[in-house]
Design an enzyme around this catalytic site. Structure first.
Site, PDB file in Angstrom:
ATOM      1  N   ARG A   7      10.038 -25.527  -3.485  1.00  0.00           N
ATOM      2  CA  ARG A   7      11.157 -25.186  -2.619  1.00  0.00           C
ATOM      3  C   ARG A   7      11.345 -23.663  -2.543  1.00  0.00           C
ATOM      4  O   ARG A   7      11.622 -23.112  -1.481  1.00  0.00           O
ATOM      5  CB  ARG A   7      12.419 -25.858  -3.147  1.00  0.00           C
ATOM      6  CG  ARG A   7      13.606 -25.837  -2.216  1.00  0.00           C
ATOM      7  CD  ARG A   7      14.774 -26.582  -2.822  1.00  0.00           C
ATOM      8  NE  ARG A   7      14.621 -28.026  -2.760  1.00  0.00           N
ATOM      9  CZ  ARG A   7      15.469 -28.888  -3.308  1.00  0.00           C
ATOM     10  NH1 ARG A   7      16.526 -28.436  -3.978  1.00  0.00           N
ATOM     11  NH2 ARG A   7      15.275 -30.191  -3.192  1.00  0.00           N
ATOM     12  N   GLU A  55       0.826  -1.208   0.000  1.00  0.00           N
ATOM     13  CA  GLU A  55       0.000   0.000   0.000  1.00  0.00           C
ATOM     14  C   GLU A  55       0.863   1.262   0.000  1.00  0.00           C
ATOM     15  O   GLU A  55       0.591   2.214  -0.746  1.00  0.00           O
ATOM     16  CB  GLU A  55      -0.918   0.030   1.234  1.00  0.00           C
ATOM     17  CG  GLU A  55      -1.817  -1.184   1.367  1.00  0.00           C
ATOM     18  CD  GLU A  55      -1.239  -2.219   2.313  1.00  0.00           C
ATOM     19  OE1 GLU A  55      -1.955  -2.636   3.233  1.00  0.00           O
ATOM     20  OE2 GLU A  55      -0.070  -2.610   2.115  1.00  0.00           O
ATOM     21  N   ASP A 111      22.339 -39.268   0.030  1.00  0.00           N
ATOM     22  CA  ASP A 111      22.201 -38.503  -1.212  1.00  0.00           C
ATOM     23  C   ASP A 111      23.098 -37.280  -1.317  1.00  0.00           C
ATOM     24  O   ASP A 111      23.278 -36.755  -2.418  1.00  0.00           O
ATOM     25  CB  ASP A 111      20.746 -38.056  -1.380  1.00  0.00           C
ATOM     26  CG  ASP A 111      19.774 -39.213  -1.456  1.00  0.00           C
ATOM     27  OD1 ASP A 111      20.220 -40.336  -1.768  1.00  0.00           O
ATOM     28  OD2 ASP A 111      18.573 -39.006  -1.197  1.00  0.00           O
ATOM     29  N   ARG A 152      17.613 -24.461  -8.068  1.00  0.00           N
ATOM     30  CA  ARG A 152      18.536 -24.438  -9.205  1.00  0.00           C
ATOM     31  C   ARG A 152      17.832 -24.527 -10.557  1.00  0.00           C
ATOM     32  O   ARG A 152      18.463 -24.318 -11.586  1.00  0.00           O
ATOM     33  CB  ARG A 152      19.523 -25.612  -9.097  1.00  0.00           C
ATOM     34  CG  ARG A 152      20.326 -25.611  -7.814  1.00  0.00           C
ATOM     35  CD  ARG A 152      21.311 -26.768  -7.761  1.00  0.00           C
ATOM     36  NE  ARG A 152      20.674 -28.081  -7.888  1.00  0.00           N
ATOM     37  CZ  ARG A 152      20.044 -28.701  -6.894  1.00  0.00           C
ATOM     38  NH1 ARG A 152      19.956 -28.139  -5.695  1.00  0.00           N
ATOM     39  NH2 ARG A 152      19.504 -29.895  -7.080  1.00  0.00           N
TER      40      ARG A 152
END
Length: 358
Positions: free
Chosen positions: A184, A52, A200, A207
């Site tokens: 994400r 605003e 992992d 990305r």
């Protein structure tokens, strides 16, 4: 005057900054005079002027006698910035159209009251449901005192999140993974368990497209096993927080020297106390938490009812015996946890299901 048309424009403006304003809501504002838009703006990030105030600054003297459309009730209190209600009154705005009230007790209803007391016509509820959904993370953060929680995972048709040897790259398609990066990007933080880190070595950054920020990365690591050479420690593109139950001063000091923040939480029944974890994250202004795995971590959040939205990428493959969600204590089908479907999309053969709690 087409209030819905101009509110749709304000909502689109707000959507552009989704995920970038935390712990503030994302807000859009449009100022209209004689049927024409004379100014429009959105809130860019916490600490900068609200939508605003920005729009009024653009409109200048032309704001006098105008109609102001805003996706969330204007604030009446001093926070990181001055009250927007005062600026609206001072500018001589004639009419204010608001999509939804602010759930914050410091604001809720007070903004509307102040505007009416100043002789300004106020209308509330234009595209209200759309506005509430846009800021569902903010509403949860304010009303429940915890982050809004999204659970996200990919699985095969037969329910496996990975093979029995924990291989999961890649169950979902590249197109699905790009959309997962959108999820994400809209979160304040992304959370995984230590087993995901050990197996992992993820980066947990955005990305797939250009984005202004990466979410904070959070690891649930009860025994403080995180490797010092993993991506979450060595990659400085995002902040990392490790939550543990082990007070290993040497390891903690080493992590802190790498810029990793370490928090302590209670450890019980083989798991960290999630209520305590969420309380810590709330005070760190994590408004939207994206839980990405693995299976044990996802199961613990589901079992404790700590989630608001579930996003599943269902790949057209069979894995057979593999890693699945764990025991939820369900004995009879009628006692199963039921969700309400909200979105259905298709990504290169995958089915994307977005569901919320009933």
């Amino acid at each position: 005057m087409d209030d819905q048309h101009f509110m749709e424009l304000a909502l689109r403006l707000a959507q552009e900054r989704k995920g970038l304003t935390h712990p503030n809501p994302t807000v859009g504002c449009v100022i209209v005079k004689e049927g024409k838009v004379i100014a429009q703006a959105n809130h860019e990030r916490a600490g900068l002027p609200h939508a605003e105030a920005k729009a009024l600054s653009i409109a200048g003297e032309s704001a006098k006698g105008s109609t102001l459309y805003v996706t969330l009730e204007p604030c009446t209190h001093f926070g990181r910035t001055p009250p927007c209600v005062d600026a609206i009154i001072k500018a001589g705005v004639k009419r204010v159209v608001i999509a939804t009230l602010d759930p914050n007790p410091l604001v809720s209803g007070k903004g509307v009251q102040r505007l009416k007391e100043a002789g300004i016509e106020v209308k509330v509820g234009v595209l209200e449901e759309e506005a509430k959904r846009l800021n569902e993370d903010f509403f949860t953060y304010i009303t429940k005192g915890r982050p809004y929680i999204t659970l996200k995972f990919a699985q095969s048709l037969d329910g496996s999140l990975a093979t029995k040897d924990y291989h999961s790259k890649w169950i979902s398609s590249e197109e699905s993974r790009k959309y997962a990066h959108r999820l994400r990007a809209e979160a304040s933080a992304v959370l995984v368990g230590i087993n995901t880190v050990l197996r992992d070595n993820p980066s947990l950054t955005v990305r797939a497209f250009e984005w202004e920020r990466n979410p904070t990365r959070i690891v649930l690591d009860p025994r403080l096993r995180i490797p010092m050479d993993c991506n979450l420690v060595k990659d400085k593109k995002a902040k990392t927080i490790v939550i543990t139950a082990v007070e290993d001063k040497d390891k903690i000091n080493a992590l802190q020297e790498e810029g990793v923040e370490v928090l302590l939480a209670e450890y019980r029944d083989g798991l960290l106390n999630l209520q305590e974890v969420l309380r810590e994250l709330y005070f760190k202004e994590v408004m939207h938490l994206l839980v990405e795995g693995g299976a044990r971590t996802l199961t613990s959040f589901i079992r404790e009812g700590l989630y608001d939205r579930v996003c599943i990428f269902l790949a057209p493959i069979f894995i057979g015996e593999g890693v699945r969600l764990g025991d939820l204590g369900i004995k009879r089908v009628e006692d199963a946890i039921r969700l309400k479907r909200r979105e259905l999309k298709f990504f290169d053969g995958d089915i994307y299901l977005e569901m919320v709690r009933e």
